[in-house]
Scaffold this motif. Sequence first.
Motif, short mmCIF file in Angstrom:
data_model
loop_
_atom_site.label_atom_id
_atom_site.label_comp_id
_atom_site.label_asym_id
_atom_site.label_seq_id
_atom_site.Cartn_x
_atom_site.Cartn_y
_atom_site.Cartn_z
N UNK A 7 2.82 -1.15 34.08
CA UNK A 7 4.12 -1.01 33.32
C UNK A 7 3.92 -1.25 31.86
N UNK A 8 3.27 -2.32 31.68
CA UNK A 8 3.12 -3.08 30.28
C UNK A 8 2.10 -2.26 29.65
N UNK A 9 0.98 -1.73 30.15
CA UNK A 9 0.00 -1.11 29.58
C UNK A 9 0.35 0.37 29.54
N UNK A 10 0.96 1.06 30.40
CA UNK A 10 1.04 2.61 30.56
C UNK A 10 2.39 2.92 30.61
N UNK A 11 3.00 3.51 29.66
CA UNK A 11 4.19 4.23 29.66
C UNK A 11 4.54 5.55 30.63
N UNK A 12 5.71 5.62 30.92
CA UNK A 12 5.97 7.25 31.68
C UNK A 12 5.44 7.93 30.84
N UNK A 13 4.77 8.87 31.37
CA UNK A 13 4.19 10.27 30.71
C UNK A 13 2.71 9.98 30.43
N UNK A 14 2.18 8.77 30.80
CA UNK A 14 0.82 8.75 30.55
C UNK A 14 -0.08 9.78 31.35
N UNK A 15 -1.11 10.12 30.66
CA UNK A 15 -2.06 11.07 31.35
C UNK A 15 -2.75 10.30 32.50
N UNK A 16 -2.91 10.71 33.75
CA UNK A 16 -3.78 10.03 34.57
C UNK A 16 -4.47 11.16 35.55
N UNK A 17 -5.44 10.60 36.18
CA UNK A 17 -6.01 11.28 37.28
C UNK A 17 -5.58 10.72 38.73
N UNK A 18 -5.12 11.57 39.43
CA UNK A 18 -4.44 10.67 40.59
C UNK A 18 -5.17 11.48 41.87
N UNK A 19 -5.36 10.61 42.92
CA UNK A 19 -5.92 10.86 44.30
C UNK A 19 -5.17 10.73 45.10
N UNK A 20 -4.18 11.55 45.67
CA UNK A 20 -3.04 11.40 46.71
C UNK A 20 -3.80 11.09 47.91
N UNK A 21 -4.80 11.41 48.67
CA UNK A 21 -5.25 11.01 49.99
C UNK A 21 -6.41 9.86 49.72
N UNK A 22 -7.53 10.26 49.45
CA UNK A 22 -8.49 9.43 49.25
C UNK A 22 -9.11 9.51 47.67
N UNK A 34 -5.00 16.13 37.89
CA UNK A 34 -4.86 15.75 36.57
C UNK A 34 -3.49 16.10 36.15
N UNK A 35 -3.01 15.02 35.95
CA UNK A 35 -1.25 15.11 35.68
C UNK A 35 -0.88 13.93 34.72
N UNK A 36 0.50 13.68 34.81
CA UNK A 36 1.09 12.57 33.95
C UNK A 36 1.90 11.78 34.98
N UNK A 37 2.31 10.26 34.55
CA UNK A 37 3.13 9.65 35.32
C UNK A 37 4.47 10.11 34.97
N UNK A 38 5.48 9.99 36.15
CA UNK A 38 6.69 10.47 36.14
C UNK A 38 7.91 9.27 36.33
N UNK A 39 7.05 8.25 36.58
CA UNK A 39 8.27 7.00 36.76
C UNK A 39 7.44 5.75 36.19
N UNK A 40 7.91 4.80 36.19
CA UNK A 40 7.31 3.46 36.26
C UNK A 40 6.69 3.10 37.35
N UNK A 41 5.83 2.09 37.46
CA UNK A 41 5.24 1.74 38.75
C UNK A 41 6.24 0.69 39.49
N UNK A 42 6.29 0.67 40.58
CA UNK A 42 7.00 -0.13 41.38
C UNK A 42 6.40 -0.78 42.74
N UNK A 43 6.87 -1.57 43.25
CA UNK A 43 6.32 -2.07 44.71
C UNK A 43 7.15 -1.49 45.85
N UNK A 44 6.24 -0.81 46.51
CA UNK A 44 6.60 -0.29 47.89
C UNK A 44 6.37 -1.12 49.25
N UNK A 45 7.40 -1.51 49.88
CA UNK A 45 7.18 -2.30 51.03
C UNK A 45 6.76 -3.53 51.00
#
Length: 71
Positions: A7-22, A34-45
Amino acid sequence: MTADRWNSQYPVGTPVTAYPGCRPEDDPKAERLVTRTRSTASVLGGHTAVVWVDGHSSCISLTHVDPGGTS
């Protein structure tokens, strides 16, 4: 990477490449978004840092998200 550091380095809307599975290192046929973030990062579980991205309905672990959107 921790959620706070992300969150300190990448604001919401940052362009990213994401791999949903592996990641492609593990499966050359891995889905790549190839997309953009739509949230801040958080801790799950209590231990997994995740972020939500455009075009995908679930959060994705930060280990499966590369900033830049061009990888």
